[in-house]
Design a protein around this motif. Structure first.
Motif, PDB file in Angstrom:
ATOM      1  N   VAL A  22       0.913  -1.188  -0.045  1.00 27.25           N
ATOM      2  CA  VAL A  22       0.192   0.035   0.215  1.00 27.25           C
ATOM      3  C   VAL A  22       0.942   1.060  -0.070  1.00 27.25           C
ATOM      4  O   VAL A  22       1.814   1.421   0.886  1.00 27.25           O
ATOM      5  CB  VAL A  22      -0.944   0.166   1.065  1.00 27.25           C
ATOM      6  CG1 VAL A  22      -1.869   1.170   1.296  1.00 27.25           C
ATOM      7  CG2 VAL A  22      -1.788  -1.035   1.360  1.00 27.25           C
ATOM      8  N   TYR A  23       0.666   2.039  -1.113  1.00 24.96           N
ATOM      9  CA  TYR A  23       1.160   3.324  -1.150  1.00 24.96           C
ATOM     10  C   TYR A  23       0.254   4.469  -0.507  1.00 24.96           C
ATOM     11  O   TYR A  23      -1.161   4.318  -1.209  1.00 24.96           O
ATOM     12  CB  TYR A  23       1.607   3.746  -2.270  1.00 24.96           C
ATOM     13  CG  TYR A  23       2.922   2.912  -2.972  1.00 24.96           C
ATOM     14  CD1 TYR A  23       4.265   3.066  -2.587  1.00 24.96           C
ATOM     15  CD2 TYR A  23       2.651   1.841  -3.649  1.00 24.96           C
ATOM     16  CE1 TYR A  23       5.092   2.369  -2.934  1.00 24.96           C
ATOM     17  CE2 TYR A  23       3.907   1.059  -4.184  1.00 24.96           C
ATOM     18  CZ  TYR A  23       4.814   1.299  -3.658  1.00 24.96           C
ATOM     19  OH  TYR A  23       5.858   0.392  -4.114  1.00 24.96           O
ATOM     20  N   THR A  24       0.380   5.457   0.300  1.00 29.15           N
ATOM     21  CA  THR A  24      -0.534   6.250   0.911  1.00 29.15           C
ATOM     22  C   THR A  24      -0.212   7.638   0.512  1.00 29.15           C
ATOM     23  O   THR A  24       1.026   7.911   0.557  1.00 29.15           O
ATOM     24  CB  THR A  24      -0.780   5.999   2.119  1.00 29.15           C
ATOM     25  OG1 THR A  24       0.419   6.040   3.019  1.00 29.15           O
ATOM     26  CG2 THR A  24      -1.412   4.679   2.717  1.00 29.15           C
ATOM     27  N   ILE A  25      -1.228   8.636   0.151  1.00 30.88           N
ATOM     28  CA  ILE A  25      -1.088   9.779  -0.277  1.00 30.88           C
ATOM     29  C   ILE A  25      -1.819  10.752   0.474  1.00 30.88           C
ATOM     30  O   ILE A  25      -3.275  10.541   0.449  1.00 30.88           O
ATOM     31  CB  ILE A  25      -1.156   9.943  -1.781  1.00 30.88           C
ATOM     32  CG1 ILE A  25      -0.283   9.197  -2.731  1.00 30.88           C
ATOM     33  CG2 ILE A  25      -0.614  11.527  -2.343  1.00 30.88           C
ATOM     34  CD1 ILE A  25      -0.686   9.096  -4.088  1.00 30.88           C
ATOM     35  N   GLY A  26      -1.132  11.618   1.234  1.00 33.51           N
ATOM     36  CA  GLY A  26      -1.971  12.846   1.650  1.00 33.51           C
ATOM     37  C   GLY A  26      -2.146  14.033   0.964  1.00 33.51           C
ATOM     38  O   GLY A  26      -1.084  14.517   0.484  1.00 33.51           O
ATOM     39  N   VAL A  27      -3.304  14.467   0.695  1.00 28.80           N
ATOM     40  CA  VAL A  27      -3.391  15.487  -0.260  1.00 28.80           C
ATOM     41  C   VAL A  27      -3.910  16.803   0.504  1.00 28.80           C
ATOM     42  O   VAL A  27      -4.726  16.672   1.216  1.00 28.80           O
ATOM     43  CB  VAL A  27      -4.601  15.113  -1.330  1.00 28.80           C
ATOM     44  CG1 VAL A  27      -4.928  16.096  -2.201  1.00 28.80           C
ATOM     45  CG2 VAL A  27      -4.168  13.869  -2.153  1.00 28.80           C
ATOM     46  N   GLY A  28      -3.310  17.911   0.483  1.00 24.52           N
ATOM     47  CA  GLY A  28      -3.576  19.232   1.099  1.00 24.52           C
ATOM     48  C   GLY A  28      -2.379  19.913   1.427  1.00 24.52           C
ATOM     49  O   GLY A  28      -1.159  19.497   1.485  1.00 24.52           O
ATOM     50  N   ALA A  29      -2.693  21.508   1.113  1.00 21.85           N
ATOM     51  CA  ALA A  29      -1.677  22.202   1.205  1.00 21.85           C
ATOM     52  C   ALA A  29      -1.435  22.265   2.877  1.00 21.85           C
ATOM     53  O   ALA A  29      -2.226  21.815   3.599  1.00 21.85           O
ATOM     54  CB  ALA A  29      -1.967  23.581   0.870  1.00 21.85           C
ATOM     55  N   ASN A  30      -0.433  22.943   3.339  1.00 21.46           N
ATOM     56  CA  ASN A  30       0.193  23.119   4.780  1.00 21.46           C
ATOM     57  C   ASN A  30      -0.745  24.140   5.165  1.00 21.46           C
ATOM     58  O   ASN A  30      -0.603  25.281   4.712  1.00 21.46           O
ATOM     59  CB  ASN A  30       1.856  23.220   4.747  1.00 21.46           C
ATOM     60  CG  ASN A  30       2.355  21.879   4.335  1.00 21.46           C
ATOM     61  OD1 ASN A  30       2.222  20.999   4.751  1.00 21.46           O
ATOM     62  ND2 ASN A  30       3.363  22.339   3.453  1.00 21.46           N
ATOM     63  N   GLY A  31      -1.455  23.814   6.460  1.00 23.57           N
ATOM     64  CA  GLY A  31      -1.994  25.201   7.055  1.00 23.57           C
ATOM     65  C   GLY A  31      -3.423  25.141   6.743  1.00 23.57           C
ATOM     66  O   GLY A  31      -4.342  24.327   7.013  1.00 23.57           O
ATOM     67  N   MET A  32      -3.822  26.163   5.963  1.00 23.41           N
ATOM     68  CA  MET A  32      -5.253  26.493   5.522  1.00 23.41           C
ATOM     69  C   MET A  32      -5.507  26.419   4.119  1.00 23.41           C
ATOM     70  O   MET A  32      -4.518  26.274   3.282  1.00 23.41           O
ATOM     71  CB  MET A  32      -5.458  27.966   5.916  1.00 23.41           C
ATOM     72  CG  MET A  32      -5.212  28.320   7.435  1.00 23.41           C
ATOM     73  SD  MET A  32      -6.348  27.568   8.661  1.00 23.41           S
ATOM     74  CE  MET A  32      -7.850  28.177   8.268  1.00 23.41           C
ATOM     75  N   ALA A  33      -6.644  26.119   3.821  1.00 22.11           N
ATOM     76  CA  ALA A  33      -6.862  25.931   2.506  1.00 22.11           C
ATOM     77  C   ALA A  33      -8.531  26.519   1.993  1.00 22.11           C
ATOM     78  O   ALA A  33      -9.112  26.680   2.977  1.00 22.11           O
ATOM     79  CB  ALA A  33      -7.165  24.417   2.010  1.00 22.11           C
ATOM     80  N   LYS A  34      -8.583  26.953   0.935  1.00 25.78           N
ATOM     81  CA  LYS A  34      -9.755  27.621   0.372  1.00 25.78           C
ATOM     82  C   LYS A  34     -10.915  26.531   0.048  1.00 25.78           C
ATOM     83  O   LYS A  34     -10.448  25.444  -0.303  1.00 25.78           O
ATOM     84  CB  LYS A  34      -9.648  28.366  -1.053  1.00 25.78           C
ATOM     85  CG  LYS A  34      -8.868  29.576  -0.712  1.00 25.78           C
ATOM     86  CD  LYS A  34      -8.577  30.347  -2.107  1.00 25.78           C
ATOM     87  CE  LYS A  34      -7.744  31.509  -1.923  1.00 25.78           C
ATOM     88  NZ  LYS A  34      -7.430  31.984  -3.339  1.00 25.78           N
ATOM     89  N   TYR A  35     -12.199  26.630   0.652  1.00 28.10           N
ATOM     90  CA  TYR A  35     -13.260  25.760   0.422  1.00 28.10           C
ATOM     91  C   TYR A  35     -14.498  26.390   0.025  1.00 28.10           C
ATOM     92  O   TYR A  35     -14.964  27.379   0.634  1.00 28.10           O
ATOM     93  CB  TYR A  35     -13.320  24.919   1.633  1.00 28.10           C
ATOM     94  CG  TYR A  35     -14.251  23.876   1.721  1.00 28.10           C
ATOM     95  CD1 TYR A  35     -13.906  22.680   1.111  1.00 28.10           C
ATOM     96  CD2 TYR A  35     -15.637  24.104   2.081  1.00 28.10           C
ATOM     97  CE1 TYR A  35     -14.787  21.587   1.222  1.00 28.10           C
ATOM     98  CE2 TYR A  35     -16.676  22.936   2.001  1.00 28.10           C
ATOM     99  CZ  TYR A  35     -16.066  21.888   1.499  1.00 28.10           C
ATOM    100  OH  TYR A  35     -17.157  20.581   1.450  1.00 28.10           O
TER     101      TYR A  35
END
Length: 328
Positions: free
Chosen positions: A220-233
């Protein structure tokens, strides 16, 4: 196309010398002439046609000789046939489709970027069986293992959020992917699990799913997706959709643990470029081994040139007999 005996092409010097000699003789030739009181009989153009026809025998004779030389040089085309023995890899792309994947710290958002880069990955694995599993609050199989890359691309393009109960059931997503691989006879079985959150749903824990994967020989290769800190939603308000800043929460410790349990690796993607690099790195690590044997299929074309030479001879005889016949 190439010639089996290219050294015979030097014989083409002979027809070239024939043409040069004929032109030289035509230039030096003194043409007879006479004076007439009127040129009316020659105005119908028949003499001009005959004047052109008198050169045809030489042209056809030269063409015949050229075609014969090309035929004996043996023109052939070679088609290479490959016999490929592939050591296949079965891969299940497991993607988080919770609503948090709509965050716009990727271009244009996380889920769209993830789909586009996953499609590029699919196209670069022509000999592997690939499947697609999606999960949010629960999980299901979007596409079973298949080598039909067109179907895979279409089904990956159709992956969207809000199609199942919201949440992040990482354990359920991984368990569904492992279920698709457990009966596989491939030399290598791989799950690429992509998520942007923290496990908060599902009836099976990620740790238990990882243990099952390890038992079944699934890496299993896992990938965490998301910028560091805050993100626009994007958030729906009375004034329409507006963007708000939300914290990025990824359980990196859990994803590392899942990957290490199965002999895989954990990656963190903070933008489109980084995610593409991660898929590229996984692509290099999970290379398909193949053994290729090359066979050559040769097709001869000398008959075509010989046939043209035959037609040229027949045409020369016709011209000499019909148009340029001489009275005794």
């Amino acid at each position: 196309m190439h010639f089996e005996y290219p050294y015979l092409l030097w014989l083409l010097v002979i027809p070239a010398l024939m043409v040069a000699h004929y032109v030289w003789m035509e230039v030096r030739k003194r043409h007879p002439h006479m004076r007439v009181s009127t040129i009316t009989p020659w105005k119908n153009g028949s003499s001009r046609f005959l004047n052109v026809c008198r050169h045809l025998p030489v042209v056809l004779r030269t063409l015949t000789l050229v075609m014969i030389i090309l035929a004996i040089a043996r023109p052939v085309t070679v088609t290479e046939l490959t016999d490929r023995n592939v050591e296949g890899i079965d891969i299940v792309l497991t993607m988080d489709v919770s609503t948090s994947m709509l965050a716009r710290d990727f271009d244009p958002d996380r889920i769209t970027a993830s789909k586009m880069i996953a499609i590029d990955f699919i196209k670069e694995r022509p000999h592997d069986r690939i499947g697609i599993v999606v999960f949010a609050g629960e999980s299901y199989t979007q596409c079973p293992l298949t080598t039909d890359k067109a179907a895979l691309v279409n089904l990956m393009s159709e992956v969207e959020t809000d199609i199942i109960e919201d949440g992040t059931a990482i354990g359920s997503g991984l368990a569904t992917a492992v279920a698709r691989l457990k009966d596989s006879e491939a030399k290598s079985k791989v799950v690429i699990l992509l998520t942007d959150g923290v496990n908060n749903s599902g009836e099976i824990s990620p740790q238990m799913a990882a243990e099952i994967a390890n038992t079944c020989g699934v890496r299993v290769y896992t990938i965490g997706v998301g910028a560091n800190g805050m993100a626009k939603y994007p958030v729906m308000t009375p004034w329409g959709v507006q963007e708000q800043m939300i914290p990025v929460e990824i359980d990196e410790k859990l994803l590392k643990e899942v990957a290490e349990t199965t002999g895989g690796r954990y990656f963190r993607a903070t933008d489109n470029t980084k995610l593409a690099e991660i898929y590229g790195e996984i692509n290099k690590m999970e290379k398909t081994k193949s053994q290729v044997q090359v066979y050559e299929e040769t097709t001869d074309h000398f008959m075509l040139f010989a046939f043209i030479a035959f037609l040229s001879v027949m045409l020369e005889i016709l011209v000499n007999t019909v148009f340029l016949r001489r009275l005794p």
